[in-house]
Design a protein around this motif. Structure first.
Motif, PDB file in Angstrom:
ATOM      1  N   ARG A 138      -3.420  -4.719  -3.743  1.00  0.00           N
ATOM      2  CA  ARG A 138      -2.440  -5.391  -2.884  1.00  0.00           C
ATOM      3  C   ARG A 138      -1.631  -4.365  -2.093  1.00  0.00           C
ATOM      4  O   ARG A 138      -1.418  -4.523  -0.880  1.00  0.00           O
ATOM      5  N   THR A 139      -1.187  -3.304  -2.765  1.00  0.00           N
ATOM      6  CA  THR A 139      -0.409  -2.267  -2.086  1.00  0.00           C
ATOM      7  C   THR A 139      -1.271  -1.535  -1.065  1.00  0.00           C
ATOM      8  O   THR A 139      -0.818  -1.229   0.048  1.00  0.00           O
ATOM      9  N   LYS A 187      -1.674  -3.680   1.931  1.00  0.00           N
ATOM     10  CA  LYS A 187      -0.393  -3.747   2.646  1.00  0.00           C
ATOM     11  C   LYS A 187      -0.182  -2.497   3.499  1.00  0.00           C
ATOM     12  O   LYS A 187       0.271  -2.575   4.653  1.00  0.00           O
TER      13      LYS A 187
END
Length: 296
Positions: free
Chosen positions: A27-28, A31
């Motif tokens: 997810r990071t 992002k």
């Protein structure tokens, strides 16, 4: 907005390296890639460049008439009990061959590493590429899942599995008794570990962008080593000065090649990290090194 996708910034490759080695979750990672999309990069091009496409990685077909491949099991009593690997041998009739253990990255035996084994067989070696994920069903077909599976396994048992695989290959009926090892990333670490854990196990080791074995083991290293590093690989390269000092102190026969402007993973031809010129040079040097150390 101008599409900048033809010039992917180094920071994107650094993020992927951190993600691939457990320092960042998906997810990071996504992002962070999104911040590049906001300034004009294409997400589709970013992900296709950073994530592997194994259709690109086949240099030697499994149907090549010069080689024959099979899957073979071996005992690993101190590891997971049983291991399995991809054994590739030349089709020529010969009493014995130089043998090379091929060690994958931190995600199991993917198609790229199997192709590396075929390239070695094409060059006249018997190659064996174990799959650390065999105890949990083998490489699952994608790197994200494979990485999670390998991370969940006991690291010491994985190391014992590769040690058992090395002994299996060295004693194989086709072996001339001289064992080489080549590995990539985590596999590079395992090459360094095998050289350090048993002084007389390897006759030659080629770690590609791998970190060294534990400091207390390094005094055991006797095998000649060819260290392959990429100039832009800051994470691995910061371990090199200390490792080199120990190799020098212990009078190890080694050579280190630093490849100009090459990224971590520059030999892996399934992603945009691949650097064709440097990868081909590194591979030529690897084959020459094994020919020199394993055929004599």
């Amino acid at each position: 907005m101008t599409d900048k996708s033809s010039q992917i910034p180094q920071e994107a490759f650094d993020w992927y390296d951190e993600y691939a080695h457990g320092g960042m979750d998906r997810r990071t990672f996504m992002k962070k890639l999104g911040t590049l999309v906001a300034v004009g990069y294409s997400m589709a091009v970013l992900t296709s460049a950073l994530l592997p496409n194994y259709a690109l990685a086949e240099q030697v077909s499994f149907n090549d008439p010069d080689i024959v491949a099979s899957f073979e099991e071996f005992d690993s009593p101190l590891g997971h009990g049983k291991g399995r690997g991809y054994l590739v041998k030349p089709t020529i009739e010969k009493a014995n061959f130089p043998v090379v253990l091929v060690i994958h990255e931190n995600r199991g035996l993917n198609p790229y590493v199997k192709d590396v084994a075929r390239r070695l067989a094409k060059a006249g070696f018997v190659a064996f590429a174990p799959d650390a994920l065999f105890p949990v069903g083998g490489y699952p077909g994608n790197d994200d899942e494979g990485r999670a599976m390998q991370r969940a396994l006991d690291r010491q048992k994985i190391q014992h599995d590769f040690l058992a695989a090395a002994h299996y290959l060295k004693k194989h009926q086709l072996s001339n008794g001289k064992l080489g090892a080549v590995g990539f990333c985590f596999g590079g670490y395992i090459v360094n570990y095998l050289a350090a854990v048993e002084s007389d196990l390897l006759s030659a080791g080629v770690p590609f962008y791998g970190t060294p074995a534990a400091k207390e083991l390094r005094a055991n290293i006797k095998a000649p080593l060819m260290i392959q590093l990429g100039e832009l690989d800051e994470r691995v390269n910061k371990s090199w000065p200390d490792y080199e000092a120990d190799l020098k102190a212990n009078q190890v026969d080694y050579v280190m090649h630093m490849y100009s402007m090459a990224k971590h993973g520059f030999h892996n031809d399934s992603t945009a990290r691949y650097d064709k010129a440097n990868a081909e040079l590194a591979w030529q040097r690897t084959i020459s090194f094994f020919n020199d150390k394993l055929l004599g």
